[in-house]
Design an enzyme around this catalytic site. Structure first.
Site, PDB file in Angstrom:
ATOM      1  N   ASP A  92       0.775  -1.243   0.000  1.00 56.57           N
ATOM      2  CA  ASP A  92       0.000   0.000   0.000  1.00 56.57           C
ATOM      3  C   ASP A  92       0.810   1.299   0.000  1.00 56.57           C
ATOM      4  O   ASP A  92       0.249   2.381  -0.093  1.00 56.57           O
ATOM      5  CB  ASP A  92      -0.968   0.008   1.203  1.00 56.57           C
ATOM      6  CG  ASP A  92      -0.243  -0.211   2.527  1.00 56.57           C
ATOM      7  OD1 ASP A  92       1.004  -0.093   2.550  1.00 56.57           O
ATOM      8  OD2 ASP A  92      -0.914  -0.488   3.536  1.00 56.57           O
ATOM      9  N   ASP A 229      19.668  -3.737  -0.754  1.00 61.18           N
ATOM     10  CA  ASP A 229      18.809  -2.581  -1.044  1.00 61.18           C
ATOM     11  C   ASP A 229      18.701  -1.664   0.169  1.00 61.18           C
ATOM     12  O   ASP A 229      18.136  -0.574   0.069  1.00 61.18           O
ATOM     13  CB  ASP A 229      17.413  -3.030  -1.493  1.00 61.18           C
ATOM     14  CG  ASP A 229      16.786  -4.040  -0.543  1.00 61.18           C
ATOM     15  OD1 ASP A 229      17.387  -5.116  -0.344  1.00 61.18           O
ATOM     16  OD2 ASP A 229      15.718  -3.757   0.018  1.00 61.18           O
TER      17      ASP A 229
HETATM   18  P1  AMP Z   1      12.404  -3.138   3.484  1.00 60.87           P
HETATM   19  O1  AMP Z   1      12.655  -4.556   3.896  1.00 60.87           O
HETATM   20  O2  AMP Z   1      11.551  -2.371   4.436  1.00 60.87           O
HETATM   21  O3  AMP Z   1      13.667  -2.413   3.173  1.00 60.87           O
HETATM   22  O4  AMP Z   1      11.532  -3.190   2.141  1.00 60.87           O
HETATM   23  C1  AMP Z   1      11.862  -4.004   1.029  1.00 60.87           C
HETATM   24  C2  AMP Z   1      11.075  -3.548  -0.177  1.00 60.87           C
HETATM   25  O5  AMP Z   1       9.662  -3.593   0.078  1.00 60.87           O
HETATM   26  C3  AMP Z   1      11.373  -2.132  -0.622  1.00 60.87           C
HETATM   27  O6  AMP Z   1      11.350  -2.100  -2.021  1.00 60.87           O
HETATM   28  C4  AMP Z   1      10.230  -1.333  -0.025  1.00 60.87           C
HETATM   29  O7  AMP Z   1       9.979  -0.147  -0.752  1.00 60.87           O
HETATM   30  C5  AMP Z   1       9.076  -2.317  -0.167  1.00 60.87           C
HETATM   31  N1  AMP Z   1       8.013  -2.041   0.825  1.00 60.87           N
HETATM   32  C6  AMP Z   1       8.050  -2.254   2.167  1.00 60.87           C
HETATM   33  N2  AMP Z   1       6.883  -1.884   2.760  1.00 60.87           N
HETATM   34  C7  AMP Z   1       6.079  -1.417   1.767  1.00 60.87           C
HETATM   35  C8  AMP Z   1       4.740  -0.886   1.705  1.00 60.87           C
HETATM   36  N3  AMP Z   1       3.994  -0.757   2.801  1.00 60.87           N
HETATM   37  N4  AMP Z   1       4.268  -0.507   0.512  1.00 60.87           N
HETATM   38  C9  AMP Z   1       5.006  -0.639  -0.602  1.00 60.87           C
HETATM   39  N5  AMP Z   1       6.260  -1.144  -0.631  1.00 60.87           N
HETATM   40  C10 AMP Z   1       6.806  -1.523   0.529  1.00 60.87           C
HETATM   41 MG    MG Z   2      14.417  -0.889   2.446  1.00 64.57          MG
END
Ligand code: AMP
Ligand code: MG
Length: 476
Positions: A92, A229
Site C-alpha cells: 500500500d 537494497d
Molecule cells: P524493506 O525490507 O523495508 O527495506 O523493504 C523491502 C522492499 O519492500 C522495498 O522495495 C520497499 O519499498 C518495499 N516495501 C516495504 N513496505 C512497503 C509498503 N507498505 N508498501 C510498498 N512497498 C513496501
Molecule cells: Mg528498504
C-alpha cells in the site's frame, strides 16, 4: 505534525515558524507540493537474505527533490509512507505510527551518537487507518498511519547499481556511476572519469561502510535487515525497520523475527555481511572493469582495515592505548557468560581507577548485571579479568581516560523498550514521552542525572520477550 527535528530544519534553512506552519504539515505528510518539487521514486534491486530478489524500488518512499542550503550543501528530502509508487507492487505504500516513531527517533539518536545516518526532519500522522499484520501471524489490526520526512545527501543504495548490472544495461549503470561520483564524490574527480576513478570510488564506499559498522559495534546497534537494497552508497545507516539495541551483550542477537532461524544479520555478523554486500556491489560494477583483480584486492583490504578500526574502537572503549587480543576476547566472552548490559558496563568502566581492587571493580559495574544473584557468580567470572585490566590501566591508559571513554561509550541509547513505551503513548495521542526521549538522546554522552532513572535504566523484566521490545518484523 507530531514532531520535528530543529537540527535538521536548520540544515534546510527552515525556521521554527516554518516547521509549525500548516503548509509544513501539508507538505511533509504528502498532501501538498511547493514550487520546484518534482516527486519521484527510485528503481533498485537487491539481494535479500542472501538471494537476488530482482527489482524492488522505492515502494513507499517518495523523493520530493533536492535543496541546496545557504552553506551550499545539497540535501534530498524523502517521504516514507506517503502512498503508492510505481514500485509498490502489491503493497500500500503506507507506514504506521509505530515504525515511523522508531525511524524518527533512531535517525536523530544515531546522528547525535556520531554514527553516519540518514536524518529525520519530521513525523506527521495522516489520519489513515492502516491494516497491518505486525508479526505475520494472521492477526492483522488497524494502526495509525504516519509519514516521516527523511533527509540525506542521497538515498542511493547498492541495489540501484545492481539492478542495471543484472539487466545488462551497462550504459545506464555507467551513467548512474558517473553521476554519483560527480555529484557526491567530487573530490575523486580528475581530468576524466575512468576505471581508476571507479576503483577509488569503490575504495571509498568500502571505507565508509567499514566506519559505519564499527560505529554500530561501538554503540550496540543491530540494523536487522542488511539486504543490499538497505545499504547506502554514502555509508549511512539507512532504512530503520526491525533494528534493535543490545541490552545484555549477545553477538548472536537480532530483534528481527524474520531472521530468527539463521541470525544472518545478528549484531556480531554485521561486519562480514557488510563485506558480502560490498562484494555484490563490486560484482555489479565489474562490467566497467577489465578483469576483477583490482576490485578483489580492495575487497580484501576491507577485512584488514575493518579489523584494525575495530581494534582502535575497542581500545577507546576500554581507555587503553594498545590493543590486547586476549584481554578483549576474554572480556567479550565474559559479557556473554553473565547477562551484562553492554551500555551500562562500558559507561561504568570509566569510573574504575588503576588503584582499585578487583572486588571494588565488580561492585562498580554491578548495576550492569541482569542476574540478581550476581554476587555469588561475579567473582569467579570477573576477578581475573579485572586484575588484568587494572594492570593495563597502570601502564597503558590513554590520557584523559575518563573523558575519552565517556565520549566513546554513550550513557543513553534508544533502548528497545523505551521506544516501545513512547509508541504505546503516542498511539493514545500522548506525545510527551516521544518528545522527552528525543531530547535526552540529543546528548547521549552527557550525564543528565535527572534523566538517568528513566532513560538509562536496564531493560525491565517485562520487556524481555515483549513484541516491539525484543521481537520485530519487517511489517511496518
Ligand atoms: P524493506 O525490507 O523495508 O527495506 O523493504 C523491502 C522492499 O519492500 C522495498 O522495495 C520497499 O519499498 C518495499 N516495501 C516495504 N513496505 C512497503 C509498503 N507498505 N508498501 C510498498 N512497498 C513496501
Ligand atoms: Mg528498504
Amino acid at each position: 505534525m507530531l514532531a520535528y527535528s530543529p537540527e535538521v530544519a536548520e540544515l534546510l534553512d527552515l525556521s521554527e515558524e516554518d516547521c509549525r506552519s500548516d503548509l509544513f504539515a501539508q507538505v511533509f505528510s504528502g498532501n501538498a507540493l511547493i514550487d520546484g518539487m518534482k516527486p519521484y521514486a527510485m528503481c533498485y534491486g537487491g539481494h535479500q537474505f542472501g538471494n537476488w530478489a530482482g527489482q524492488l524500488g522505492d515502494g513507499r518512499a517518495i523523493n520530493l527533490g533536492d535543496v541546496t542550503n545557504s552553506k551550499g550543501e545539497r540535501w534530498t528530502l524523502q517521504l516514507k509512507g506517503a502512498g503508492e509508487t510505481p514500485y509498490s507492487r502489491t503493497a500500500d505504500g503506507l507506514a504506521v505510527l509505530r515504525s515511523s516513531v522508531r525511524e524518527f527517533l533512531c535517525s536523530e539518536a544515531m546522528f547525535h551518537l556520531g554514527v553516519p545516518t540518514t536524518r529525520a526532519l519530521s513525523l506527521c500522522s495522516t489520519g489513515d487507518q492502516v491494516w497491518r499484520d505486525m508479526l505475520y501471524d494472521g492477526n492483522p489490526e488497524y494502526e495509525h498511519g504516519a509519514v516521516v520526512c527523511r533527509v540525506a545527501p542521497s538515498f542511493l543504495r547498492f541495489g540501484n547499481f545492481e539492478i542495471f548490472s543484472k539487466r545488462g544495461d551497462i550504459k545506464t549503470l555507467k551513467t548512474l556511476l558517473d553521476f554519483t561520483i560527480t555529484t557526491y564524490f567530487p573530490h575523486l574527480l580528475e581530468e576524466e572519469i575512468n576505471t581508476d576513478t571507479y576503483l577509488k570510488w569503490f575504495e571509498e564506499v568500502c571505507e565508509r561502510t567499514k566506519d559505519m559498522v564499527v560505529h554500530w559495534r561501538r554503540v550496540g546497534f543491530v540494523h536487522g535487515v542488511m539486504n543490499t537494497d538497505n545499504m547506502s552508497i554514502l555509508g549511512l545507516t539507512i532504512d530503520y525497520g526491525p533494528y534493535g539495541w543490545l541490552e545484555d551483550y549477545h553477538p548472536d542477537w537480532t530483534p528481527n523475527t524474520t531472521d530468527a532461524e539463521f541470525h544472518r544479520y545478528a549484531f556480531g555478523q554485521q561486519a562480514s555481511i557488510a563485506h558480502w554486500n560490498l562484494m555484490k556491489l563490486a560484482q555489479a560494477i565489474a562490467p566497467l572493469f577489465q578483469g576483477v583483480q583490482r576490485l578483489q584486492s580492495v575487497l580484501d583490504d576491507y577485512a584488514v582495515n575493518y579489523k584494525s578500526a575495530w581494534q582502535d574502537m575497542m581500545c577507546a572503549k576500554l581507555g587503553l592505548t594498545s590493543f590486547d587480543e586476549s584481554l578483549v576476547e576474554s572480556l567479550l566472552s565474559k559479557l556473554e557468560i553473565m547477562d551484562t548490559d553492554m551500555t551500562i558496563f562500558f559507561r561504568k568502566l570509566a569510573d574504575i581507577q588503576a588503584s582499585d581492587t578487583a572486588e571494588h571493580c565488580i561492585q562498580t559495574i554491578s548495576p550492569a548485571f541482569y542476574d540478581e544473584s550476581w554476587q555469588t557468580q561475579a567473582p569467579s567470572v570477573w576477578q581475573d579479568w579485572f586484575n588484568a585490566y587494572l594492570q593495563h590501566l597502570k601502564s597503558n591508559s590513554v590520557t584523559h581516560r575518563k573523558l575519552v571513554m565517556n565520549q566513546t561509550n554513550p550513557k543513553f541509547v534508544l533502548r528497545n523498550y523505551l521506544s516501545q513505551l513512547a509508541i504505546d503513548k503516542a498511539n493514545t495521542g500522548d506525545l510527551t514521552m516521544l518528545h522527552e526521549l528525543f531530547d535526552v538522546l540529543k546528548k547521549p554522552y552527557d550525564e543528565q542525572p535527572d534523566k538517568e532513572e528513566v532513560f538509562a535504566a536496564k531493560r525491565p523484566d517485562w520487556a524481555k520477550h515483549k513484541v516491539g521490545c525484543s521481537m520485530l518484523s519487517c511489517s511496518s
